[in-house]
Design an enzyme around this catalytic site. Structure first.
Site, PDB file in Angstrom:
ATOM      1  N   GLU A  61       0.820  -1.213   0.000  1.00 17.53           N
ATOM      2  CA  GLU A  61       0.000   0.000   0.000  1.00 17.53           C
ATOM      3  C   GLU A  61       0.855   1.265   0.000  1.00 17.53           C
ATOM      4  OE1 GLU A  61      -3.036   0.335  -0.600  1.00 17.53           O
ATOM      5  OE2 GLU A  61      -3.739  -1.717  -0.426  1.00 17.53           O
TER       6      GLU A  61
ATOM      7  N   TYR B  12      -6.307   6.426   4.369  1.00 15.36           N
ATOM      8  CA  TYR B  12      -6.520   5.381   3.373  1.00 15.36           C
ATOM      9  C   TYR B  12      -5.712   4.126   3.699  1.00 15.36           C
ATOM     10  CZ  TYR B  12      -5.759   2.430  -0.582  1.00 15.36           C
ATOM     11  OH  TYR B  12      -5.630   1.315  -1.359  1.00 15.36           O
TER      12      TYR B  12
ATOM     13  N   ASP C  22      -9.752   4.426  -2.525  1.00 15.50           N
ATOM     14  CA  ASP C  22      -8.676   4.929  -3.387  1.00 15.50           C
ATOM     15  C   ASP C  22      -9.291   5.492  -4.659  1.00 15.50           C
ATOM     16  OD1 ASP C  22      -9.455   2.716  -4.859  1.00 15.50           O
ATOM     17  OD2 ASP C  22      -7.437   1.871  -5.052  1.00 15.50           O
TER      18      ASP C  22
ATOM     19  N   CYS D  46     -14.716  -0.715 -14.379  1.00 16.63           N
ATOM     20  CA  CYS D  46     -15.186   0.668 -14.221  1.00 16.63           C
ATOM     21  C   CYS D  46     -14.004   1.615 -14.422  1.00 16.63           C
ATOM     22  CB  CYS D  46     -15.811   0.853 -12.836  1.00 16.63           C
ATOM     23  SG  CYS D  46     -16.823   2.336 -12.688  1.00 16.63           S
TER      24      CYS D  46
ATOM     25  N   CYS E  84     -19.529  -1.277 -18.845  1.00 13.35           N
ATOM     26  CA  CYS E  84     -20.793  -1.316 -18.096  1.00 13.35           C
ATOM     27  C   CYS E  84     -21.596  -2.595 -18.358  1.00 13.35           C
ATOM     28  CB  CYS E  84     -21.644  -0.093 -18.438  1.00 13.35           C
ATOM     29  SG  CYS E  84     -20.898   1.476 -17.928  1.00 13.35           S
TER      30      CYS E  84
ATOM     31  N   CYS F  69     -20.451  -5.278 -16.007  1.00  7.77           N
ATOM     32  CA  CYS F  69     -20.234  -4.864 -14.624  1.00  7.77           C
ATOM     33  C   CYS F  69     -21.213  -5.584 -13.701  1.00  7.77           C
ATOM     34  CB  CYS F  69     -20.409  -3.353 -14.487  1.00  7.77           C
ATOM     35  SG  CYS F  69     -20.207  -2.754 -12.796  1.00  7.77           S
TER      36      CYS F  69
ATOM     37  N   CYS G 294     -26.619   0.980 -10.892  1.00  9.67           N
ATOM     38  CA  CYS G 294     -25.706   2.105 -11.134  1.00  9.67           C
ATOM     39  C   CYS G 294     -26.468   3.277 -11.756  1.00  9.67           C
ATOM     40  CB  CYS G 294     -24.558   1.678 -12.046  1.00  9.67           C
ATOM     41  SG  CYS G 294     -23.396   3.018 -12.422  1.00  9.67           S
TER      42      CYS G 294
END
Length: 355
Positions: free
Chosen positions: A44, A127, A145, A197, A204, A207, A213
Site C-alpha cells: 500500500e 486510506y 482509493d 469501471c 458497463c 459490470c 448504477c
C-alpha cells in the site's frame, strides 16, 4: 448493497497480485484467512500514486531483501533508499523505514489491528490505515482509493467535481462497507475500478453492479467523476554540475534529509529557481572550468516542471579537495546501482552520456 453483487464476481475474477490472498489462494489454504499485514502495508505504501505494474517488481525485490518488518527495520536507510530509487515520492521510503523501526522496536514486530492504532504509525494516513485494517485483519474499514472513488461516483451519479465531492464519496462508500468479508470487498472494489469501471470506456455491460448504477442509467458513466480544472504547473530551473574524473568517476553528493528527494544521491546543482532563468552557483563555478551541454534535461514532479542545464568538467587534480568542498564523494558507474539515484539524476547523467 454493492457487496451482494460484487463479492461473487470477485470470487471468480480477482486479480492475482503478489501481496494479496486471492479467493483461489484462500480456498487452497483454508487455514490462512487474511493477508500478512507486513505485505499489505508494504504494497500500500508503494502503490500510493504509483501503478500496480510498476510496483510489482519493486515489491518482490523488497520482499526478497527484507522478508519481515524486523529485517527492514534493521537495514540502513541508504540501502532502503537505493532499493526505492525510481519509485518516486521519496518521503514514502523514509517513512517506510521509520515505520518499520517503530513496529519492530516498539510493537514487537506486530502491526496494530485497528485503524486508530495504524494511524499512529509514521507515513500511515487514513486510506492506508483502512486498507491494512480491512485486508489484513478483515475489519469493516472503508477503503477509498482512486478506483473506489470512480465506482462510487458512478454508482451514485455524484456530479460535483473533485476534490470537493470527496467527503460525499466517503460517506456513500461507508454506507456500502459490509461487516463480513470487508477485506475481500475492499479489494473487489479496487479490482472493479481497475478492470471494468475504468476511466475511459467503462465495461458497463459486464459490470456486476450495473443494475443499480445511477450513472449507467443516465448515460453519464464515462463523464464521472468530474474534475476541477487543473492549475498550470510552474517551471523551476537550475544548473547541474557534473564533475568527472577518469580515475574516480563522477562526483555525487547526498541531498538534505528534509525536502524534495530528501536523503537521495544527486549530481550537485545550484538553486532551483522558481521564476525566470536558472542562476549559476558561484561556490561550484569556481571549482573547475565548465562546458555547457546543448539542450536541457526535463522532468516533472507532482507540483512543478523541472528544467536542468548540465555543465561538465574533467578533473585530474585536487580530487579530494573538490569532493570536500562539494561535500560529496566520487563514484564509478559500476557503483551507481547501489546508490539512491532518483530518476531525474539518472536523466542528467544520461544527458552527459555518462550512463
Amino acid at each position: 448493497m454493492i457487496a451482494e453483487e460484487i463479492l461473487p464476481w470477485y470470487d471468480k475474477h480477482a486479480r492475482e497480485l503478489p501481496w494479496r490472498l486471492s479467493p483461489r489462494q484462500k480456498r487452497a489454504n483454508p487455514n490462512v484467512l487474511y493477508a500478512d499485514p507486513y505485505r499489505v502495508w508494504l504494497s500500500e505504501i508503494m502503490l500510493q500514486q504509483t501503478t500496480v505494474a510498476t510496483v510489482k517488481g519493486y515489491y518482490e525485490k523488497f520482499l526478497a531483501s527484507w522478508p519481515t518488518v524486523n529485517d527492514l527495520a534493521k537495514e540502513d536507510l541508504d540501502n532502503v533508499l537505493s532499493a526505492w530509487a525510481g519509485l518516486g515520492y521519496y518521503a514514502r521510503a523514509r517513512n517506510l523505514h521509520k515505520c518499520a523501526k517503530v513496529v519492530a522496536d516498539e510493537l514487537g514486530g506486530v502491526f496494530p489491528d485497528t485503524e486508530e492504532g495504524l494511524l499512529k504509525l509514521p507515513g500511515v494516513g487514513p486510506y492506508t490505515a483502512a486498507a491494512i485494517a480491512a485486508i489484513a485483519y478483515d475489519r469493516p474499514a472503508t477503503v477509498v482509493d482512486g478506483n473506489v472513488e470512480r465506482v462510487i461516483a458512478r454508482y451514485y451519479a455524484l456530479e460535483d467535481p473533485l476534490p470537493g465531492v470527496k467527503p460525499q464519496m466517503k460517506e456513500c462508500a461507508q454506507q456500502q462497507t459490509p461487516y463480513e468479508r470487508a477485506g475481500d470487498y475492499a479489494q473487489a472494489m479496487m479490482d472493479l475500478g481497475a478492470t471494468i469501471c475504468t476511466p475511459r470506456s467503462p465495461g458497463c455491460v459486464i459490470c456486476p453492479i450495473q443494475t443499480a448504477c445511477l450513472a449507467r442509467k443516465s448515460g453519464i458513466a464515462e463523464s464521472l467523476p468530474k474534475k476541477a480544472p487543473k492549475k498550470e504547473k510552474p517551471t523551476r530551473r537550475t544548473y547541474a554540475y557534473l564533475f568527472l574524473s577518469d580515475e574516480r568517476g563522477a562526483l555525487l553528493r547526498r541531498r538534505p534529509e528534509k525536502g524534495l528527494l530528501g536523503g537521495m544521491t544527486e549530481v550537485p546543482t545550484g538553486d532551483w529557481v522558481k521564476q525566470g532563468d536558472a542562476v549559476r552557483n558561484p561556490e561550484l563555478d569556481h571549482l573547475a572550468q565548465w562546458t555547457e551541454l546543448e539542450g536541457v534535461v526535463k522532468h516533472t514532479f507532482t507540483h512543478f516542471h523541472f528544467e536542468i542545464t548540465v555543465l561538465t568538467s574533467k578533473i585530474s587534480q585536487n580530487l579530494d579537495g573538490i569532493a570536500e568542498a562539494v561535500q560529496g564523494a566520487w563514484a564509478h558507474k559500476t557503483e551507481f546501482s547501489g546508490l539512491a539515484l532518483p530518476t531525474v539524476m539518472k536523466k542528467i547523467l544520461r544527458h552527459a552520456d555518462y550512463i
